[in-house]
Design a protein around this motif. Structure first.
Motif, PDB file in Angstrom:
ATOM      1  N   ASP A 100      -6.599  -5.010   7.641  1.00 29.95           N
ATOM      2  CA  ASP A 100      -6.042  -4.349   6.461  1.00 29.95           C
ATOM      3  C   ASP A 100      -6.835  -3.073   6.236  1.00 29.95           C
ATOM      4  OD1 ASP A 100      -4.383  -3.837   4.371  1.00 29.95           O
ATOM      5  OD2 ASP A 100      -4.885  -5.641   3.216  1.00 29.95           O
ATOM      6  N   SER A 102      -8.012   0.058   3.017  1.00 33.65           N
ATOM      7  CA  SER A 102      -8.120   0.382   1.599  1.00 33.65           C
ATOM      8  C   SER A 102      -8.423   1.858   1.452  1.00 33.65           C
ATOM      9  CB  SER A 102      -9.223  -0.456   0.938  1.00 33.65           C
ATOM     10  OG  SER A 102      -9.349  -0.138  -0.434  1.00 33.65           O
ATOM     11  N   GLU A 220      -8.680  -9.090   2.612  1.00 33.17           N
ATOM     12  CA  GLU A 220      -8.717  -8.460   1.295  1.00 33.17           C
ATOM     13  C   GLU A 220     -10.017  -8.805   0.568  1.00 33.17           C
ATOM     14  OE1 GLU A 220      -5.193  -9.833  -0.572  1.00 33.17           O
ATOM     15  OE2 GLU A 220      -3.829  -8.762   0.778  1.00 33.17           O
TER      16      GLU A 220
END
Length: 264
Positions: A100, A102, A220
């Motif tokens: 992921d 960010s 996450e």
């Protein structure tokens, strides 16, 4: 800083020979300088405001050492060392991995920044992270804030270091890879399969729910831990190598915390 962590870092630091003809001022103790770097990483304080009364030395001294140690590969070697120790303690699970990214704001611009699509076009960067099944960070990449997530999928897989710690072949590739809808692309599914990894990339248009999120939440959580370090919430460094040094050091600290908790 823990004595156990310093015992792992000290052998990795390059030895700077001292010229007996021109000794100059004695170099500040490396452990104190490293504590200054960690103080900046944890608090996000500006280099010039680093409290010298704590024995860290000046902010410029800490900045130079951080740069020199990063160029010598100290932080990457430390991260790999801790990953090997985690594997030796049976704390790594390579049956699956998750990726992921960010977005963070880049206040001063610089390399590896770009107009952010989520922050009114202001300069920003992205932290791309891959973790194993328990959420332990394996590697991280910093790019401009306008880079598509899926373009960093293969570079992340290629950047995972060989993890030793046990007899036999080092670990390098997970068996399954999980990612959200931002990575939905058939071309990249085929590329992942070439690494002998089964891709589980959520498809656009499908309903939300537990589904792949059962395995994907760990990345996450790892990003949240990484951004717990205040210096990584907003990028203040113009030089991307200095910022990435903090990112790698942050990943190593997360690995050390997991290892220390297991050994206690």
């Amino acid at each position: 800083m823990d004595d156990e962590l310093w015992a792992r870092i000290e052998p990795l630091l390059p030895v700077v020979p001292r010229n007996p003809r021109r000794p100059g001022r004695k170099r500040l103790d490396s452990r104190k300088v490293l504590c200054g770097n960690l103080f900046v990483l944890y608090t996000g304080i500006r280099w010039e405001y680093l409290p010298q009364e704590l024995g860290f030395g000046s902010g410029m001294t800490c900045w130079r050492r951080l740069r020199d140690w990063n160029e010598a590969g100290v932080w990457q070697h430390l991260h790999e060392l801790l990953l090997s120790e985690l594997r030796a303690a049976d704390l790594l699970d390579f049956s699956r991995a998750a990726v992921d990214s960010s977005h963070i704001r880049a206040m001063k611009g610089g390399p590896a920044t770009g107009p952010s699509p989520v922050d009114r076009g202001k300069a920003g960067s992205k932290h791309h992270l891959i973790v194993e099944a328990h959420g332990i960070p394996l590697t991280a990449i910093t790019t401009g804030g306008n880079r598509n997530d899926v373009t960093q999928l293969i570079p992340l897989l290629q950047a995972v270091p060989p993890i030793r710690g046990k007899c036999g072949q080092p670990l390098r590739r997970p068996k399954h890879l999980y990612a959200d809808r931002g990575y939905d692309h058939e071309v990249y599914r085929d590329k992942v399969r070439r690494f002998q990894i089964t891709p589980h990339l959520a498809r656009r248009g499908t309903g939300h729910g537990s589904g792949l999120g059962v395995y994907r939440w760990v990345v996450e959580g790892a990003i949240a831990l990484l951004h717990w370090f205040r210096r990584l919430r907003i990028r203040w460094e113009i030089r991307d190598d200095i910022h990435h040094a903090f990112v790698t050091l942050g990943c190593a600290v997360i690995c050390w915390r997991r290892l220390r908790t297991a050994l206690c």
